[in-house]
Enzyme design. Structure first.
Site, short mmCIF file in Angstrom:
data_model
loop_
_atom_site.label_atom_id
_atom_site.label_comp_id
_atom_site.label_asym_id
_atom_site.label_seq_id
_atom_site.Cartn_x
_atom_site.Cartn_y
_atom_site.Cartn_z
N GLU A 122 12.01 6.96 -5.35
CA GLU A 122 11.69 7.30 -6.74
C GLU A 122 10.47 6.52 -7.26
O GLU A 122 9.65 7.05 -7.97
CB GLU A 122 12.92 7.03 -7.62
CG GLU A 122 12.72 7.15 -9.11
CD GLU A 122 12.56 8.59 -9.61
OE1 GLU A 122 13.07 9.52 -8.97
OE2 GLU A 122 11.91 8.78 -10.66
N TYR A 153 6.13 0.17 -6.48
CA TYR A 153 5.24 -0.56 -7.39
C TYR A 153 4.85 -1.91 -6.79
O TYR A 153 5.69 -2.61 -6.22
CB TYR A 153 5.93 -0.79 -8.74
CG TYR A 153 5.08 -1.59 -9.71
CD1 TYR A 153 5.32 -2.96 -9.91
CD2 TYR A 153 4.03 -1.00 -10.40
CE1 TYR A 153 4.53 -3.70 -10.77
CE2 TYR A 153 3.23 -1.74 -11.26
CZ TYR A 153 3.49 -3.09 -11.45
OH TYR A 153 2.70 -3.82 -12.29
N VAL A 154 3.56 -2.23 -6.91
CA VAL A 154 3.06 -3.55 -6.54
C VAL A 154 2.22 -4.04 -7.71
O VAL A 154 1.38 -3.30 -8.23
CB VAL A 154 2.22 -3.51 -5.24
CG1 VAL A 154 1.68 -4.90 -4.90
CG2 VAL A 154 3.03 -2.94 -4.09
N GLN A 200 -3.14 -5.57 -0.09
CA GLN A 200 -2.72 -6.51 0.95
C GLN A 200 -1.70 -5.89 1.89
O GLN A 200 -1.12 -6.58 2.72
CB GLN A 200 -2.06 -7.75 0.34
CG GLN A 200 -2.94 -8.56 -0.58
CD GLN A 200 -2.19 -9.78 -1.09
OE1 GLN A 200 -1.36 -10.36 -0.38
NE2 GLN A 200 -2.47 -10.17 -2.32
N GLY A 201 -1.43 -4.60 1.71
CA GLY A 201 -0.46 -3.95 2.58
C GLY A 201 0.98 -4.08 2.13
O GLY A 201 1.89 -3.74 2.89
N ILE A 202 1.20 -4.57 0.92
CA ILE A 202 2.58 -4.76 0.45
C ILE A 202 3.24 -3.40 0.20
O ILE A 202 4.40 -3.19 0.57
CB ILE A 202 2.62 -5.65 -0.81
CG1 ILE A 202 2.16 -7.07 -0.45
CG2 ILE A 202 4.03 -5.69 -1.41
CD1 ILE A 202 2.07 -8.03 -1.62
N SER A 229 2.62 -0.62 1.73
CA SER A 229 2.95 -0.09 3.06
C SER A 229 4.22 -0.74 3.60
O SER A 229 5.05 -0.06 4.20
CB SER A 229 1.80 -0.37 4.03
OG SER A 229 0.65 0.30 3.61
N LYS A 268 -5.34 7.32 -4.45
CA LYS A 268 -5.00 6.14 -3.66
C LYS A 268 -3.61 6.31 -3.02
O LYS A 268 -3.43 6.04 -1.84
CB LYS A 268 -5.01 4.88 -4.54
CG LYS A 268 -6.35 4.20 -4.64
CD LYS A 268 -6.22 2.78 -5.17
CE LYS A 268 -7.51 1.99 -4.87
NZ LYS A 268 -7.45 0.61 -5.40
N TYR A 312 0.05 7.51 1.55
CA TYR A 312 1.20 8.20 2.13
C TYR A 312 0.78 9.05 3.32
O TYR A 312 1.49 9.10 4.34
CB TYR A 312 1.91 9.06 1.08
CG TYR A 312 2.36 8.29 -0.15
CD1 TYR A 312 2.48 8.92 -1.37
CD2 TYR A 312 2.65 6.93 -0.08
CE1 TYR A 312 2.88 8.23 -2.51
CE2 TYR A 312 3.05 6.23 -1.21
CZ TYR A 312 3.16 6.88 -2.42
OH TYR A 312 3.56 6.20 -3.54
#
Lengths: 138, 143
Positions: free
Chosen positions: A60, A63-64, A71-73, A75, A103, A108
């Site tokens: 759903e 969020y970062v 920084q790949g968080i 992902s 983005k 995705y």
């Protein structure tokens, strides 16, 4: 925090039969640093069902925090959801993206997702508010 | 004429996911009730399969995964009755909305849902449905 409409995120997520599950991304302190881990992102998901494919997961929210992006968080969160999904016997997981959010779309797709709206013509429909009450005869 | 009744599926089916303690889905069935004096019991001619979803903005919602009416029983408003019942269940359970997906070439379904008051969010707001599955998903999970 409290969701709008009087429902509590706390009650809905942490009771006996939670409506959703949430993964958090934490930055761990360097050795010697006094601060504890700090949550910088999350992935909120729940289980859905397909009569064709059985149990699935729906992601759903991802969020970062802005200062921690790139920084790949994001992902890592998505990879963890894939792992949880497979562990729970889900053959797929789904999510929704706004068509101007380039983005997110790029991320995705780079991770291997397919745009079903583009590929198969799926449209998301919603009933709400007055139209919904009228439908229910209330 | 015969009546149509929409009710929750109570039969003991083999599908464990729908009938365990914490079911993954719920199902409404549309039954044709026999006329008085007729020997046959009610006959299921359609169903609506749904489950609860969650929005961080709006809280609890329902997602209507499947609506089906047997071809010979279409055009009688049974599909509409199923959808109305889902709306009723949704409001009773404290859901502020319910959602569903339609294929863009399924004009009959699109017309029905719009006539009943649904909004096409893909058209109106640009929402796209994405999916991870199969090999791509396993690779992602590192499995």
């Amino acid at each position: 925090s409290e969701a709008s409409g009087g429902r509590s995120l706390r009650a809905d997520g942490f009771g006996e039969n939670p409506f959703y599950h949430c993964l958090v991304a934490e930055i761990l302190p360097a050795p010697g640093e006094p601060l504890g881990p700090c949550v910088v992102g999350y992935g909120l998901y729940y289980f859905i069902y397909s009569t064709w494919k059985g149990r699935n997961i729906y992601l759903e929210d991802v969020y970062v925090m802005p200062e921690y992006r790139g920084q790949g968080i994001g992902s890592k969160i998505i990879k963890k959801v894939a792992e949880v999904a497979l562990d729970k016997g889900c053959s797929q997981f789904r999510l929704a993206v706004l068509n101007w959010n380039q983005k997110a779309i790029d991320l995705y797709k780079a991770l291997g997702a397919q745009d079903l709206t583009e590929a198969e013509g799926w449209h998301s429909f919603r009933f709400e508010g007055e139209a919904m009450r009228k439908l229910a005869g209330k």
